[in-house]
Design an enzyme around this catalytic site. Structure first.
Site, PDB file in Angstrom:
ATOM      1  CG  ASP A  22      -1.583   1.262   1.497  1.00 28.10           C
ATOM      2  OD1 ASP A  22      -2.108   1.840   0.527  1.00 28.10           O
ATOM      3  OD2 ASP A  22      -1.603   1.728   2.655  1.00 28.10           O
ATOM      4  CG  ASP A  41      -1.174   8.730 -10.617  1.00 28.55           C
ATOM      5  OD1 ASP A  41      -2.304   9.258 -10.662  1.00 28.55           O
ATOM      6  OD2 ASP A  41      -0.636   8.180 -11.599  1.00 28.55           O
TER       7      ASP A  41
HETATM    8  N1  SAM Z   1       1.483   6.463 -11.495  1.00 25.15           N
HETATM    9  C1  SAM Z   1       1.236   5.622 -12.662  1.00 25.15           C
HETATM   10  C2  SAM Z   1       1.718   6.351 -13.889  1.00 25.15           C
HETATM   11  O1  SAM Z   1       1.649   7.588 -13.935  1.00 25.15           O
HETATM   12  O2  SAM Z   1       2.189   5.685 -14.816  1.00 25.15           O
HETATM   13  C3  SAM Z   1      -0.211   5.225 -12.795  1.00 25.15           C
HETATM   14  C4  SAM Z   1      -0.838   4.730 -11.543  1.00 25.15           C
HETATM   15  S1  SAM Z   1      -2.524   4.317 -11.640  1.00 25.15           S
HETATM   16  C5  SAM Z   1      -3.348   5.837 -11.799  1.00 25.15           C
HETATM   17  C6  SAM Z   1      -2.860   3.832  -9.985  1.00 25.15           C
HETATM   18  C7  SAM Z   1      -2.236   2.527  -9.578  1.00 25.15           C
HETATM   19  O3  SAM Z   1      -2.344   2.391  -8.162  1.00 25.15           O
HETATM   20  C8  SAM Z   1      -2.901   1.288 -10.165  1.00 25.15           C
HETATM   21  O4  SAM Z   1      -1.945   0.532 -10.838  1.00 25.15           O
HETATM   22  C9  SAM Z   1      -3.445   0.529  -8.936  1.00 25.15           C
HETATM   23  O5  SAM Z   1      -3.339  -0.864  -9.071  1.00 25.15           O
HETATM   24  C10 SAM Z   1      -2.539   1.035  -7.846  1.00 25.15           C
HETATM   25  N2  SAM Z   1      -3.080   1.044  -6.477  1.00 25.15           N
HETATM   26  C11 SAM Z   1      -4.366   1.144  -6.072  1.00 25.15           C
HETATM   27  N3  SAM Z   1      -4.439   1.260  -4.724  1.00 25.15           N
HETATM   28  C12 SAM Z   1      -3.155   1.258  -4.267  1.00 25.15           C
HETATM   29  C13 SAM Z   1      -2.566   1.397  -2.985  1.00 25.15           C
HETATM   30  N4  SAM Z   1      -3.315   1.553  -1.886  1.00 25.15           N
HETATM   31  N5  SAM Z   1      -1.223   1.376  -2.906  1.00 25.15           N
HETATM   32  C14 SAM Z   1      -0.447   1.224  -4.003  1.00 25.15           C
HETATM   33  N6  SAM Z   1      -0.949   1.094  -5.246  1.00 25.15           N
HETATM   34  C15 SAM Z   1      -2.284   1.117  -5.388  1.00 25.15           C
END
Ligand code: SAM
Length: 281
Positions: free
Chosen positions: A142, A163
């Protein structure tokens, strides 16, 4: 969790986010001392634009595909396009680099990236991408927990990119604000960049009111609306809230935003950059 960034890779929101990310990294490189980047929601690091997911939504057609072939754009946009080109060595636009890949490409030997991703499949792809890069640590965890565990970094300077997928809407804003408040208490001098979606902008007012009280020295937001925010169902635009922005970030982005609005926007597209809190202000 249903969110898959592959459906959205290279869209107008990615373009804005990754141009701002590059500007922040370049500012950090003005000093030789090492810096640390924490990408809390990293995704899989690289996306196939012709793949099933991106092909289905066609979102990249309104984003990176519009810019990729153009010349004479502001220097920062040209440097961003160079990063995308580096990920497409044959020439045609096939791959789109995600935030951890853009960060790793821009970083130097002495800099370090921790990239967090919760979904197992995405995290596996991310780990494979950086298998041979010792500067990059991939964590299947997370991202908010990582802000507690990994900050402050030993380098004492750097950037946190947040993000989230915003599947939980309001609850996600509250989670982000709480995480930022805690992180600032532990690492007050870090730069923090939070991406947020804009459907109807007025619904974001409570978020901005709370964000203005975060204990940072300064903060500004940068937004690109590709169409008026009249429809609550569409991603009409997006923004980045940057806490402790580096010197002259506003001046560097000011000429870029109208160009993005013109090239990526529909009728009545708009862009704005405003200070939420100014140092000594
Ligand atoms: N930052 C990336 C980019 O600009 O290429 C895109 C990220 S995307 C908008 C959000 C990502 O966060 C997804 O791959 C999702 O699986 C992941 N995600 C969702 N909840 C999360 C959490 N609590 N901690 C880490 N990752 C998480």
């Amino acid at each position: 969790m249903n969110y898959r960034h592959a459906f959205h890779a290279g869209n107008h929101a990615d373009v804005l986010k990754h141009i701002v990310l590059l500007a922040l990294l370049e500012a950090l490189k003005r000093k030789d001392t090492p810096f640390f980047v924490l990408d809390t929601h990293a995704g899989r690091g690289q996306y196939l634009l012709q793949g099933e997911e991106a092909g289905k939504t066609g979102e990249a057609q309104g984003g990176i595909f519009r810019l990729f072939v153009l010349h004479g754009l502001p220097a920062l946009v040209q440097r961003y396009l160079k990063r995308v080109q580096a990920d497409n060595p044959v020439g045609a636009l096939v791959n789109y680099p995600g935030s951890p890949l853009i960060a790793a490409q821009a970083m130097r030997e002495q800099d370090r990236l921790a990239a967090c991703e919760l979904q197992a499949e995405e995290a596996r792809a991310l780990a494979a991408l950086f298998r041979q890069d010792e500067r990059v640590g991939v964590h299947q965890r997370d991202g908010y927990g990582a802000m507690k565990a990994l900050l402050p970094p030993k380098e004492k300077r750097g950037l946190v990119l947040i993000d989230p997928p915003f599947e939980a809407q309001e609850a996600e804003f509250d989670a982000v604000l709480a995480a930022l408040k805690e992180a600032l208490a532990r690492w007050p001098t870090g730069i923090y960049a939070l991406w947020y979606p804009i459907k109807q902008r007025r619904t974001l007012n409570p978020f901005f009111r709370k964000a203005a009280h975060l204990p940072c020295k300064s903060s500004l937001f940068i937004e690109l609306l590709v169409r008026p925010d009249e429809s609550p169902l569409r991603l009409n635009g997006s923004g980045l809230l940057v806490l402790n922005p580096p010197y002259q970030l506003d001046e560097e982005l000011a000429p870029v935003l109208p160009v993005l609005a013109r090239l990526l926007g529909e009728d009545r597209a708009s862009a704005r950059l405003e200070w939420l809190k100014r140092e000594n202000g």
